[in-house]
Enzyme design. Sequence first.
Site, PDB file in Angstrom:
ATOM      1  N   GLY A   7      39.297  35.246  40.338  1.00  0.00           N
ATOM      2  CA  GLY A   7      39.734  36.649  40.378  1.00  0.00           C
ATOM      3  C   GLY A   7      40.679  36.965  39.248  1.00  0.00           C
ATOM      4  O   GLY A   7      40.807  36.195  38.298  1.00  0.00           O
ATOM      5  N   ASN A   8      41.316  38.116  39.328  1.00  0.00           N
ATOM      6  CA  ASN A   8      42.294  38.489  38.301  1.00  0.00           C
ATOM      7  C   ASN A   8      43.449  39.226  38.964  1.00  0.00           C
ATOM      8  O   ASN A   8      43.439  39.465  40.170  1.00  0.00           O
ATOM      9  CB  ASN A   8      41.625  39.330  37.216  1.00  0.00           C
ATOM     10  CG  ASN A   8      41.039  40.607  37.774  1.00  0.00           C
ATOM     11  OD1 ASN A   8      41.759  41.487  38.214  1.00  0.00           O
ATOM     12  ND2 ASN A   8      39.712  40.697  37.786  1.00  0.00           N
ATOM     13  N   ARG A   9      44.453  39.563  38.157  1.00  0.00           N
ATOM     14  CA  ARG A   9      45.707  40.062  38.716  1.00  0.00           C
ATOM     15  C   ARG A   9      45.772  41.588  38.827  1.00  0.00           C
ATOM     16  O   ARG A   9      46.845  42.144  39.038  1.00  0.00           O
ATOM     17  CB  ARG A   9      46.873  39.558  37.866  1.00  0.00           C
ATOM     18  CG  ARG A   9      47.055  38.055  37.997  1.00  0.00           C
ATOM     19  CD  ARG A   9      47.951  37.502  36.908  1.00  0.00           C
ATOM     20  NE  ARG A   9      49.279  38.099  36.925  1.00  0.00           N
ATOM     21  CZ  ARG A   9      50.167  37.971  35.941  1.00  0.00           C
ATOM     22  NH1 ARG A   9      49.842  37.279  34.873  1.00  0.00           N
ATOM     23  NH2 ARG A   9      51.340  38.542  36.026  1.00  0.00           N
ATOM     24  N   SER A  10      44.658  42.274  38.696  1.00  0.00           N
ATOM     25  CA  SER A  10      44.710  43.739  38.759  1.00  0.00           C
ATOM     26  C   SER A  10      45.110  44.202  40.166  1.00  0.00           C
ATOM     27  O   SER A  10      44.541  43.770  41.157  1.00  0.00           O
ATOM     28  CB  SER A  10      43.334  44.316  38.395  1.00  0.00           C
ATOM     29  OG  SER A  10      43.370  45.703  38.576  1.00  0.00           O
ATOM     30  N   ALA A  35      39.206  45.908  36.781  1.00  0.00           N
ATOM     31  CA  ALA A  35      39.120  44.703  35.946  1.00  0.00           C
ATOM     32  C   ALA A  35      37.924  43.916  36.473  1.00  0.00           C
ATOM     33  O   ALA A  35      37.972  43.349  37.572  1.00  0.00           O
ATOM     34  CB  ALA A  35      40.400  43.897  36.071  1.00  0.00           C
TER      35      ALA A  35
END
Length: 402
Positions: free
Chosen positions: A208-211, A275
């Site tokens: 995943g990502n930090r958005s 994102a």
Amino acid sequence: MSKPKVVLGVSGGIAAYKACELLRRLTESGHDVRVVPTESALHFVGAATWSALSGNPVSTEVWDSVHEVPHVRIGQHADLVIVAPATADMLAKAAHGLADDLLTNTLLTARCPVVFAPAMHTEMWEHPATQENVATLRRRGARVIEPAVGRLTGVDTGKGRFPDPAEIFEYVRRVLARGAAPQDLAGQHVVISAGGTREPLDPVRFLGNRSSGKQGYALARTAAARGARVTLLSANAALPDPAGVDVVHVGTAVQLREAVLKAAADADAVVMAAAVADFRPETYATGKIKKKDGENPAPIALVRNPDILAEISGDRPRPGQLVVGFAAETDDVLANGRAKLARKGCDLLVVNEVGERKTFGSEENEAVILGADGTETPVPYGPKEALADQIWDEVVRRLPAR
Ligand code: CTP
């Protein structure tokens, strides 16, 4: 400076109890609120509660304090009128200009923004009579917040639920802030993606990502306050559904692509603020991947995800629609942004610089909005909501006149 004057009209539905929370938020944030319930609203919440929470007198009829001409003055002096909850009966009365109590009189004398937050059973909301009344009110400039989907009174579930009072408050705050500014997105359908996709490895793990989704949600809230019909495609954002916004929850990039293509078919503008993971694991393990003693884990093979922004920019789901992308860059921000704008083929690209503490999860943002037509609009560091409004300004400027 005097406090903004808000009239809170309450009609006779069970959601009246939730309007107490809206009232509390309005008074605590410095608004002077005059509650005008209908007679039937008082079956659900009594006059004493409205009066105590608002600090103002409460009446339902035009016959109280006649010397003050309340049926005219309350509406004339308001900065905003919100009817929450608005029943099917109240929408019908307002659409036809009836004036048989203090609230309906107030609606006829108000010249400020008027907002209705309907709440009722799905059948009543979907009935052609209600839908025509809603269309009439909107045509005349009133704002009617789409009800939420969810649990209704009793065991029913469907569209007609009163949105979260905290979110109605947010909506009201934005409409008041806009003052006399026109609803320049009225009649437009905008689709916004927000959050960050998660690409599963097994039932418990994902890439995943930090958005946080905050910029996309700010875009949805500001578009709703400017009168748009808003579809928000939310990828794993832990944020409450904004009032009046149709929220579709998705997990992966592939699911987001499907949702974008479906929602964008009749959209006037699509804003890709999510994102999106560029890659996903090649394989998905249906059972949890277990560690083995003395062995290193197998490398994770990745495959490319579809580039949704490039796809819809090159082949617009609806001809003539406007497509907006985002880019997060760490170096050569403007040069990389221009190159990305050309590569993706969108109309606008919102470029922001990311770094250790910048952008992710924060309430504020700084960006440059690049136009395919050569424009370059810097937006100074400030609330994500302010950037959202600037993006809509650029979108409105480019939308074909209706
Ligand atoms: N985006 C998309 N689909 C993807 C990846 C990104 O629609 N698979 C969209 C994002 O929503 C955003 C824009 O494309 O609006 C920019 O994404 P970004 O990841 O910065 O672009 P990339 O082309 O992946 O560039 P980079 O090589 O810098 O990662």
